[in-house]
Scaffold this active site. Structure first.
Site, PDB file in Angstrom:
ATOM      1  N   CYS A   1       0.828  -1.207   0.000  1.00 55.26           N
ATOM      2  CA  CYS A   1       0.000   0.000   0.000  1.00 55.26           C
ATOM      3  C   CYS A   1       0.863   1.259   0.000  1.00 55.26           C
ATOM      4  O   CYS A   1       0.564   2.238  -0.681  1.00 55.26           O
ATOM      5  CB  CYS A   1      -0.904   0.005   1.232  1.00 55.26           C
ATOM      6  SG  CYS A   1      -1.727  -1.553   1.533  1.00 55.26           S
TER       7      CYS A   1
HETATM    8  C1  BEZ Z   1       1.195  -5.110   2.168  1.00 56.31           C
HETATM    9  O1  BEZ Z   1       0.598  -4.118   1.778  1.00 56.31           O
HETATM   10  O2  BEZ Z   1       2.259  -5.451   1.671  1.00 56.31           O
HETATM   11  C2  BEZ Z   1       0.647  -5.885   3.306  1.00 56.31           C
HETATM   12  C3  BEZ Z   1      -0.683  -5.743   3.616  1.00 56.31           C
HETATM   13  C4  BEZ Z   1      -1.196  -6.464   4.675  1.00 56.31           C
HETATM   14  C5  BEZ Z   1      -0.393  -7.278   5.414  1.00 56.31           C
HETATM   15  C6  BEZ Z   1       0.928  -7.394   5.112  1.00 56.31           C
HETATM   16  C7  BEZ Z   1       1.463  -6.708   4.050  1.00 56.31           C
END
Ligand code: BEZ
Length: 178
Positions: free
Chosen positions: A55
């Site tokens: 994100c």
């Molecule tokens: C990520 O955006 O990489 C992510 C999202 C949720 C949990 C772990 C990583």
């Protein structure tokens, strides 16, 4: 969700208020679904958590950069929502130097639950969070829907592609050409 109206929810945001003295010049401001969605065509994208790697590295910065291209397709606003409180969302926005994308704190998960997108992420110690999805929402109604595959609790993977800004832009452009 296609064709459905977004749920009516009150969000608790924190906004800067210059009339407040001291080191923390912020106050609560309630924002409703109508405040965000009424009379506008917007892209809403929802993700598992502020500051998480995909994100923070791809999805949010890419939406931020591509905002002018979304505007050219008739999009008035881009909103990023997450099951995080207003303090966390504000800190994330500041760390990303956001100017275009607006962050919506869904701290209690009410909007996400009513959208049918709340999933358990206890496998990561996150509790209840949002499945990754995005939507084009016109005057409060879902016009286009982009949900990552494999909706499930405690998912081992974090699929990302369908809800990327690049994919949504492509679909917006195709729709206009059709
Ligand atoms: C990520 O955006 O990489 C992510 C999202 C949720 C949990 C772990 C990583």
């Amino acid at each position: 969700m296609l064709g459905r109206r977004v749920p009516d929810v009150t969000f608790r945001t924190r906004v800067r208020d210059e009339s407040i003295e001291g080191p923390n010049p912020f106050r609560w401001q309630e924002m409703t679904s109508d405040d965000y969605f009424k009379g506008k065509k917007v892209v809403l994208f929802s993700l598992p958590g502020a500051f998480t790697p995909t994100c923070s590295t791809y999805q949010l910065p890419d939406f931020e950069k591509l905002f002018p291209e979304f505007q050219a397709e008739g999009i008035d606003e881009i909103y990023c929502i997450s099951v995080n409180d207003a303090f966390v969302m504000n800190a994330w926005g500041k760390s990303q130097n956001l100017e275009n994308v607006k962050l919506i704190p869904d701290g209690s998960g009410e909007f996400t639950r009513k959208m049918g997108m709340l999933v358990a992420k206890d496998n990561l110690g996150f509790g209840m969070r949002s499945w990754r999805y995005a939507a084009v929402i016109n005057d409060g109604f879902v016009e286009q829907w982009f949900e990552e595959e494999g909706f499930s609790d405690n998912c081992d993977t974090d699929p990302y592609g369908v809800s990327s800004p690049q994919n949504i832009l492509e679909k917006l452009t195709e729709k206009k050409a059709a």
